[in-house]
Design an enzyme around this catalytic site. Structure first.
Site, short mmCIF file in Angstrom:
data_model
loop_
_atom_site.label_atom_id
_atom_site.label_comp_id
_atom_site.label_asym_id
_atom_site.label_seq_id
_atom_site.Cartn_x
_atom_site.Cartn_y
_atom_site.Cartn_z
N CYS A 83 1.02 -1.16 -0.26
CA CYS A 83 0.26 -0.03 0.11
C CYS A 83 0.89 1.28 0.12
O CYS A 83 1.88 1.41 0.82
CB CYS A 83 -1.01 -0.17 1.09
SG CYS A 83 -2.03 1.41 1.25
N CYS A 89 -3.16 6.76 -5.02
CA CYS A 89 -2.74 5.49 -4.73
C CYS A 89 -1.44 5.23 -5.39
O CYS A 89 -1.23 5.00 -6.34
CB CYS A 89 -4.03 4.53 -5.67
SG CYS A 89 -3.90 2.83 -5.52
#
Ligand code: PYC
Length: 314
Positions: free
Chosen positions: A91, A241
């Site tokens: 992530c 992201c």
């Protein structure tokens, strides 16, 4: 469990996307690799995931990060990322949040000059992070690559859409020419559109769990592109992201449209921006993502065995 159990967490946001770093009180996962510990987490302690990131203590957007002792002594920390429905390989925004949290806790020593450098072990490999002196964080991600180029898929209710399937620490379907507007006002429509794409893509590529739509940036002098990213649990990423930007950079590199020393700026649907670079070693693409995280709160989560929603909403 009888009585109260306390969990210490530090919450931050990276470009609007939250990260809840669990610093104390997590489950005992043994001393295996981070992938082995992620599997134990999933099989035996999934209730802990729900208790810490799902309602009523969390929400669908929250990403959890369990800090672990690394199995590799060269690493400063190990981490397992999770969200409202399961576990993430890597992530990007979460790693930026983790590094900022470790700095906030005084666990990173800045050298006399230049950035602090640290390795972080994730279930999908080691990432190299840099904490810059101005607080920004750069993450050299795991090797990223395109699996399939210009795949055309018939999506019920939409028609034929074309995009790439690529890996940037998580799996993405990237659609470059989204025909509508990418804006917060359109978030509901973008979510439904991306859900439909994901369902159709999964018939052929079951590994794809994120859908990334691209359009023009709000201000061409401030970013190169704007995206909307649908995450596995149905929430959209408030940040650009990190793993999605990595997947995009891998595709650009594979098309010969991006090279080491070029800079790419990815704007999110909320307007936050990540900067991207690449390093290429032996034909392997390593994206480097830079952004900033801000600490929101230090929290003691209380798990009370008398609470019928102690382990999160069913
Ligand atoms: O920044 O890589 C990322 C990410 C994945 C899911 C939410 N954020």
């Amino acid at each position: 469990m009888n009585g109260m159990r306390k969990i210490l967490a530090v919450d931050s946001h990276t470009g609007g996307e939250p990260t809840r770093v669990i610093v104390e009180g997590g489950p005992e996962l043994g001393g295996g690799t981070m992938a082995e510990r992620r599997d134990i987490f999933r099989e035996r302690f999934d209730h802990f995931r729900r208790a810490t990131v799902c309602e009523p203590r969390g929400n669908d957007v929250m990403v959890g990060a369990l800090v672990c002792e690394p199995s590799d002594p060269e690493c400063a920390a190990g981490v397992i990322f999770f969200n409202n429905v399961g576990y993430l390989g890597m992530c990007g925004h979460g790693t930026i949040g983790l590094v900022s949290t470790l700095a906030y806790l005084g666990r990173i020593t800045m050298p006399a000059s230049g950035p602090a450098r640290l390795k972080i072990e994730t279930p999908v490999g080691i990432v190299n992070a840099m904490l810059h002196r101005d607080g920004r964080v750069s993450v050299k991600n795991v090797p990223s690559y395109r699996k399939a180029k210009a795949v055309s898929i018939t999506v019920p209710g939409i028609g034929v859409v074309t995009g790439d399937v690529a890996y940037g620490g998580n799996w993405f379907f990237l659609m470059y020419d989204y025909p509508g507007e990418i804006s917060l006002a359109q978030a509901g429509r973008l979510t439904e559109y991306s859900e439909r794409i994901r369902r159709a893509v999964n018939e052929i590529y079951p590994e794809v769990d994120h859908v990334e739509l691209f359009g023009p940036p709000s201000h061409p002098d401030a970013a190169d592109s704007k995206n909307f990213v649908l995450c596995p649990g149905g929430a959209y990423d408030r940040s650009p992201c990190g793993t999605g930007t990595s997947a995009k950079l891998a595709c650009l590199c594979s098309d010969g449209k991006f090279a080491p020393f070029d800079t790419y700026r990815q704007e999110s649907v909320t307007g936050s921006v990540f900067e991207g670079h690449v390093e290429i070693e032996d034909d392997v693409i390593f994206p480097i993502i830079t952004g900033s995280a801000f600490i929101n709160s230090e929290a003691t989560l209380i798990l009370n065995s008398d609470d019928p929603l102690c382990w999160g909403m069913p």
